[in-house]
Design an enzyme around this catalytic site. Structure first.
Site, PDB file in Angstrom:
ATOM      1  N   HIS A  99      -5.160  -5.027   9.345  1.00  0.00           N
ATOM      2  CA  HIS A  99      -3.993  -5.652   8.904  1.00  0.00           C
ATOM      3  C   HIS A  99      -2.904  -5.740   9.964  1.00  0.00           C
ATOM      4  CE1 HIS A  99      -3.371  -1.657   7.372  1.00  0.00           C
ATOM      5  NE2 HIS A  99      -2.026  -1.914   7.554  1.00  0.00           N
ATOM      6  N   HIS A 101       1.181  -5.555  11.026  1.00  0.00           N
ATOM      7  CA  HIS A 101       2.440  -5.857  10.494  1.00  0.00           C
ATOM      8  C   HIS A 101       3.197  -6.738  11.088  1.00  0.00           C
ATOM      9  CE1 HIS A 101       2.267  -2.005   7.794  1.00  0.00           C
ATOM     10  NE2 HIS A 101       1.136  -1.603   8.720  1.00  0.00           N
TER      11      HIS A 101
HETATM   12  P1  5GP Z   1      -0.749   0.862   6.971  1.00  0.00           P
HETATM   13  O1  5GP Z   1       0.056   2.428   6.711  1.00  0.00           O
HETATM   14  O2  5GP Z   1      -2.169   1.196   6.631  1.00  0.00           O
HETATM   15  O3  5GP Z   1      -0.387   0.474   8.420  1.00  0.00           O
HETATM   16  O4  5GP Z   1       0.087   0.024   6.040  1.00  0.00           O
HETATM   17  C1  5GP Z   1      -0.470  -0.387   4.711  1.00  0.00           C
HETATM   18  C2  5GP Z   1       0.569  -1.165   4.213  1.00  0.00           C
HETATM   19  O5  5GP Z   1       0.122  -1.692   2.968  1.00  0.00           O
HETATM   20  C3  5GP Z   1       2.019  -0.227   3.716  1.00  0.00           C
HETATM   21  O6  5GP Z   1       3.002  -0.928   4.484  1.00  0.00           O
HETATM   22  C4  5GP Z   1       2.144  -0.690   2.451  1.00  0.00           C
HETATM   23  O7  5GP Z   1       3.349  -0.825   1.989  1.00  0.00           O
HETATM   24  C5  5GP Z   1       1.247  -1.961   2.006  1.00  0.00           C
HETATM   25  N1  5GP Z   1       0.513  -1.926   0.866  1.00  0.00           N
HETATM   26  C6  5GP Z   1      -0.143  -0.902   0.241  1.00  0.00           C
HETATM   27  N2  5GP Z   1      -0.432  -1.381  -1.126  1.00  0.00           N
HETATM   28  C7  5GP Z   1      -0.119  -2.583  -1.195  1.00  0.00           C
HETATM   29  C8  5GP Z   1      -0.219  -3.634  -2.142  1.00  0.00           C
HETATM   30  O8  5GP Z   1      -0.984  -3.425  -3.088  1.00  0.00           O
HETATM   31  N3  5GP Z   1       0.446  -4.882  -2.131  1.00  0.00           N
HETATM   32  C9  5GP Z   1       1.081  -5.000  -0.817  1.00  0.00           C
HETATM   33  N4  5GP Z   1       1.623  -6.053  -0.866  1.00  0.00           N
HETATM   34  N5  5GP Z   1       1.043  -4.105   0.131  1.00  0.00           N
HETATM   35  C10 5GP Z   1       0.484  -2.921  -0.018  1.00  0.00           C
END
Ligand code: 5GP
Ligand code: ZN
Length: 138
Positions: A99, A101
């Site tokens: 993903h 951001h």
């Molecule tokens: P990472 O820390 O892996 O870069 O980012 C994962 C992101 O996924 C986090 O910012 C978190 O808020 C988001 N996230 C986790 N679970 C969900 C979900 O069920 N729905 C949405 N829309 N975002 C999620």
């Protein structure tokens, strides 16, 4: 992938606030909204993170990033956008489906602080490191 939350979102099994969708890519609002309009752009196909993706798959994902970022910026009246993709736990990755951001920025009023600790440039060390890291054209 069966136990992947973003695969479940892509499949529509878990609700999400969708911003953009096509055959390769889904963009939806991050539940935590670090800044207003904080959006996650994901490939529909499961990859653990960008480190696992080949040129074709990553090109399809990144082809859509500018247009989504421009759209967020215009619609929200943002002054800028940050792009972050965490790869592996040590880099802050918590969901192991690629993903990106997109974080709309609102001058210094959005509460997000991203900073790099700057070191004095050491040119011999830079040259040695570049020798070690230089890649062949792909
Ligand atoms: P990472 O820390 O892996 O870069 O980012 C994962 C992101 O996924 C986090 O910012 C978190 O808020 C988001 N996230 C986790 N679970 C969900 C979900 O069920 N729905 C949405 N829309 N975002 C999620
Ligand atoms: Zn997945």
């Amino acid at each position: 992938m069966s136990d992947c939350i973003f695969c479940s979102i892509v499949a529509g099994d878990i609700p999400s606030s969708i911003v953009y969708e096509d055959e390769d890519v889904l963009a939806f609002l991050d539940i935590t909204q670090v800044t207003k309009g904080h959006t996650l752009v994901v490939p529909k196909k499961h990859f653990r993170n960008l480190l696992e993706m080949d040129e074709v798959a990553s090109a399809a994902l990144f082809a859509k990033i500018p247009v989504i970022a421009q759209h967020l910026k215009e619609q929200l009246g943002a002054s800028g956008v940050n792009l972050i993709s965490n790869m592996e736990a040590s880099a802050g990755q918590t969901v192991f489906h690629t993903h990106v951001h997109l974080l709309p920025r609102f001058d210094d009023k959005d509460g997000l602080h991203i900073s790099f600790d700057a070191n004095e440039p050491d040119f011999p060390v830079l040259a040695q490191l570049a020798d070690q890291l230089r890649m062949e054209t792909k």
